[in-house]
Design a protein around this motif. Structure first.
Motif, PDB file in Angstrom:
ATOM      1  N   LEU A   1       0.839  -1.212   0.000  1.00 33.57           N
ATOM      2  CA  LEU A   1       0.000   0.000   0.000  1.00 33.57           C
ATOM      3  C   LEU A   1       0.869   1.255   0.000  1.00 33.57           C
ATOM      4  N   HIS A   2       2.051   1.151  -0.639  1.00 37.27           N
ATOM      5  CA  HIS A   2       3.023   2.253  -0.648  1.00 37.27           C
ATOM      6  C   HIS A   2       2.385   3.588  -1.035  1.00 37.27           C
TER       7      HIS A   2
ATOM      8  N   LYS B   1      -1.735  -0.842  11.253  1.00 38.43           N
ATOM      9  CA  LYS B   1      -1.602  -1.902  10.237  1.00 38.43           C
ATOM     10  C   LYS B   1      -1.465  -1.298   8.838  1.00 38.43           C
ATOM     11  N   ILE B   2      -2.144  -0.182   8.608  1.00 41.43           N
ATOM     12  CA  ILE B   2      -2.011   0.518   7.317  1.00 41.43           C
ATOM     13  C   ILE B   2      -0.559   0.966   7.127  1.00 41.43           C
ATOM     14  N   VAL B   3       0.040   1.513   8.191  1.00 39.02           N
ATOM     15  CA  VAL B   3       1.434   1.968   8.136  1.00 39.02           C
ATOM     16  C   VAL B   3       2.366   0.792   7.841  1.00 39.02           C
ATOM     17  N   GLU B   4       2.125  -0.350   8.490  1.00 38.97           N
ATOM     18  CA  GLU B   4       2.954  -1.549   8.272  1.00 38.97           C
ATOM     19  C   GLU B   4       2.938  -1.988   6.804  1.00 38.97           C
ATOM     20  N   LEU B   5       1.820  -1.725   6.123  1.00 39.84           N
ATOM     21  CA  LEU B   5       1.691  -2.115   4.713  1.00 39.84           C
ATOM     22  C   LEU B   5       2.151  -1.011   3.759  1.00 39.84           C
ATOM     23  N   GLY B   6       2.703   0.082   4.338  1.00 38.24           N
ATOM     24  CA  GLY B   6       3.250   1.162   3.516  1.00 38.24           C
ATOM     25  C   GLY B   6       2.289   2.292   3.242  1.00 38.24           C
ATOM     26  N   GLY B   7       1.041   2.164   3.732  1.00 39.05           N
ATOM     27  CA  GLY B   7       0.041   3.195   3.490  1.00 39.05           C
ATOM     28  C   GLY B   7       0.138   4.364   4.457  1.00 39.05           C
ATOM     29  N   ILE B   8      -0.618   5.401   4.167  1.00 36.23           N
ATOM     30  CA  ILE B   8      -0.661   6.595   5.024  1.00 36.23           C
ATOM     31  C   ILE B   8      -2.084   6.721   5.572  1.00 36.23           C
ATOM     32  N   PRO B   9      -2.295   6.384   6.847  1.00 36.58           N
ATOM     33  CA  PRO B   9      -3.646   6.503   7.400  1.00 36.58           C
ATOM     34  C   PRO B   9      -4.033   7.967   7.598  1.00 36.58           C
TER      35      PRO B   9
ATOM     36  N   LEU C   1     -11.592  -5.955   9.952  1.00 34.43           N
ATOM     37  CA  LEU C   1     -10.734  -4.902   9.405  1.00 34.43           C
ATOM     38  C   LEU C   1      -9.506  -5.508   8.729  1.00 34.43           C
ATOM     39  N   ASP C   2      -8.943  -6.566   9.326  1.00 37.68           N
ATOM     40  CA  ASP C   2      -7.775  -7.224   8.733  1.00 37.68           C
ATOM     41  C   ASP C   2      -8.101  -7.749   7.336  1.00 37.68           C
ATOM     42  N   SER C   3      -9.258  -8.395   7.209  1.00 37.51           N
ATOM     43  CA  SER C   3      -9.653  -8.943   5.903  1.00 37.51           C
ATOM     44  C   SER C   3      -9.899  -7.829   4.890  1.00 37.51           C
ATOM     45  N   MET C   4     -10.457  -6.719   5.361  1.00 42.90           N
ATOM     46  CA  MET C   4     -10.689  -5.583   4.467  1.00 42.90           C
ATOM     47  C   MET C   4      -9.347  -5.054   3.935  1.00 42.90           C
ATOM     48  N   LEU C   5      -8.338  -4.989   4.798  1.00 46.56           N
ATOM     49  CA  LEU C   5      -7.011  -4.547   4.356  1.00 46.56           C
ATOM     50  C   LEU C   5      -6.382  -5.539   3.378  1.00 46.56           C
TER      51      LEU C   5
END
Length: 262
Positions: A7-8, A27-35, A246-250
């Motif tokens: 999710l960079h 978890k969003i941050v761990e996947l590279g996203g910006i919450p 939420l985990d499954s949605m991510l």
């Protein structure tokens, strides 16, 4: 290596209440996203009434206790902790899903019924074989929770009492931030974890074209009820996981971007 994260640099709006959003944002941050935390709802304790206190004093008179959300579990135990410390005889417990069960276990309790699908209808389906005629059931809920559990159990002849332990209210403070980010195209993904968040999103943008504001955004809903609410309000939903967490949605969001980029 960082730009290889799935999710960079994706800017993902988290519409949950502040307390509930924390773990999801991490978890969003761990996947590279910006919450981008824009809490559209605030979840607060319900009024501590004499009637509620009396219901919990007679907890031993119920055969079943139902929790249809992790919030219900937390607010129930936090609000009635003193009453529950007195070696109260607990009824059997049914929960709507995995997150609710995990919340329950934090307070040292286990559930007798956990459905395979995390919606109220599945909870009822899983619970019915365990019920006996004359059973008294305490249904712990929020003020805006769907009425499915109580109405169907009453229709089936059971004695059901609702216990409202938390309130979901609109967080109007988020309005300005939401407008600004949507207008500047600063959002890649909008996530909704409840129907009330969808309704408040539409309410905050009332008088404006929702479709125009969210064009180019990916919309993710936690489950079919939330998706139905969004669709009925004119929002196109791109992601709705089979397991309503939420985990499954991510995970579905990651898969979505993998498909798009390949």
């Amino acid at each position: 290596m960082h730009n290889m994260l799935p999710l960079h640099n994706k800017r993902i709006v988290v519409t949950r209440g502040k307390q509930q959003a924390k773990g999801f944002a991490e978890k969003i941050v761990e996947l590279g996203g910006i919450p981008v935390e824009i809490p559209l709802i605030s979840i607060i304790p319900a009024n501590y009434t004499h009637e509620n206190k009396m219901v919990v004093n007679k907890l031993h008179e119920y055969q079943w206790l139902i929790f249809s959300s992790a919030n219900g579990v937390h607010f129930f135990f936090q609000q009635f902790q003193e009453q529950l410390d007195c070696n109260v005889l607990f009824p059997k417990i049914a929960v709507v899903g995995k997150r609710t069960l995990e919340a329950l276990q934090q307070y040292g309790h286990e559930a007798s019924v956990v459905p395979k699908q995390f919606v109220q209808e599945s909870l009822l389906e899983a619970l019915y074989p365990y019920l006996n005629s004359g059973n008294r059931i305490l249904n712990v809920r929020g003020n805006l929770s769907r009425d499915t559990i109580k109405s169907q159990l009453i229709n089936s002849g059971y004695d059901v009492t609702d216990l409202v332990v938390y309130q979901t209210i609109e967080n109007s403070e988020s309005k300005h931030k939401l407008y600004r980010m949507l207008t500047n195209d600063d959002i890649d993904v909008i996530t909704f974890a409840s129907s009330s968040a969808v309704k408040n999103f539409v309410s905050l943008l009332s008088g404006h074209s929702i479709a125009q504001y969210i064009r180019g955004c990916i919309v993710a809903c936690i489950g079919p009820i939330t998706k139905e609410t969004a669709t009925n309000l004119g929002i196109t939903v791109h992601i709705c996981p089979k397991e309503y967490t939420l985990d499954s949605m991510l995970q579905e969001l990651v898969l979505y971007y993998n498909r798009v980029s390949n």
